[in-house]
Design an enzyme around this catalytic site. Structure first.
Site, short mmCIF file in Angstrom:
data_model
loop_
_atom_site.label_atom_id
_atom_site.label_comp_id
_atom_site.label_asym_id
_atom_site.label_seq_id
_atom_site.Cartn_x
_atom_site.Cartn_y
_atom_site.Cartn_z
N GLU A 56 60.99 57.13 35.57
CA GLU A 56 62.02 57.49 34.59
C GLU A 56 61.64 58.86 34.02
OE1 GLU A 56 62.17 54.49 31.59
OE2 GLU A 56 62.94 52.95 32.94
N ASP A 98 63.58 56.82 19.86
CA ASP A 98 62.23 57.15 20.29
C ASP A 98 61.24 57.15 19.14
OD1 ASP A 98 63.20 57.50 22.84
OD2 ASP A 98 63.55 59.64 22.60
#
Length: 278
Positions: A50, A61
């Site tokens: 990824e 995040d």
């Protein structure tokens, strides 16, 4: 249409083991080092990669990946340069599946149609877009599928049986199960809860289920790989990368080896899980 992701999962199934999925941010800490890191991942045992698309407002995040995104942006990484990175990786590796992960805004600004054409041409296999729910499938998901890309959807501990069919409707490649609620890197994944969740998701789909968020050690990766079709590690790799940088945040001679060493030890955990389960 069989994609690189389909082929990789089929091969792993024959071998009776889970996929080890790694995440790194494109352009972190700079584009040259980023390419060397990506090239080192499959050699160290990564089955699927990824690649984060840097974005100025990464709401899902945690601190490690936010910092990685900021370093990448500071180094001049754009979505176009991320696709160039994929193209450069593909010159020597045509087999490892590459999935771009991030937010819709940079793609929207780039233009959905040109992005999908360029991503496919560069050698991207799939997309994970964390801020596009199924209700927005017409925006990017359906055009991506039409362009021959897998569209991978996130499921979480709060995605109930009523919601799952909508989440899974246009998902392909694999399902990404977020094992802990909250931001990336924050908590540890619980193997028994993961096992129950994977079983529940598999009642709704034949797709492989990969589990991410909260996997930091070879033991943790092995425990998850016993119950899932894949274990995803991101924050732990980004942490090691950031600790290898100099005081100005630049790559050192230790950067690529430090990440590759951790990937190798995590890969041993994931790949050893099949024997443990048999």
């Amino acid at each position: 249409m069989t994609t690189r992701l389909d082929s990789r999962f089929a091969d792993l199934k024959k071998q009776g083991r889970a996929a080890f999925v790694t995440f790194l941010m494109a352009g972190d800490p700079d584009l040259d080092t980023s390419l060397k890191l990506l090239q080192a991942l499959p050699k160290a045992g990564a089955d699927i990669i990824e690649i984060g698309m840097p974005f100025t407002d990464p709401m899902a995040d945690g601190p490690a990946i936010q910092a990685a995104g900021l370093r990448a942006l500071k180094a001049g990484t754009t979505l176009q340069k991320t696709l160039e990175l994929v193209r450069a990786f593909r010159k020597a590796d045509d087999a490892t599946p590459l999935v771009l992960m991030g937010y819709y805004n940079p793609i929207y600004i780039y233009g959905v149609e040109p992005f999908l054409i360029d991503a496919k041409a560069a050698g991207v296999d799939g997309l994970i877009i964390v801020d596009l729910p199924p209700e927005e499938d017409a925006e990017l998901c359906l055009p991506a599928i039409k362009a021959g890309l897998n569209f991978i959807r996130l499921a979480t501990p709060t995605t109930d049986d009523k919601r799952l069919p909508a989440v899974l409707a246009n998902t392909s490649g694999f399902v990404y199960y977020v094992s802990v609620t909250g931001i990336t890197g924050a908590a540890s994944a619980d193997a028994s809860a993961v096992s129950a969740a994977v079983t529940r998701i598999k009642r709704h789909t034949p797709l492989p289920v990969c589990v991410g968020f909260g996997i930091r050690t070879p033991e943790g990766a092995r425990d998850i790989a016993r119950h899932a079709d894949g274990a995803v590690v991101g924050s732990a790799l980004v942490d090691v990368l950031s600790r290898s940088l100099d005081a100005e945040g630049r790559a050192t001679a230790a950067t690529v080896p430090a990440v590759a060493d951790l990937v190798a030890s995590l890969a041993r955990g994931v790949h050893g899980a099949a024997q443990a389960a048999e």
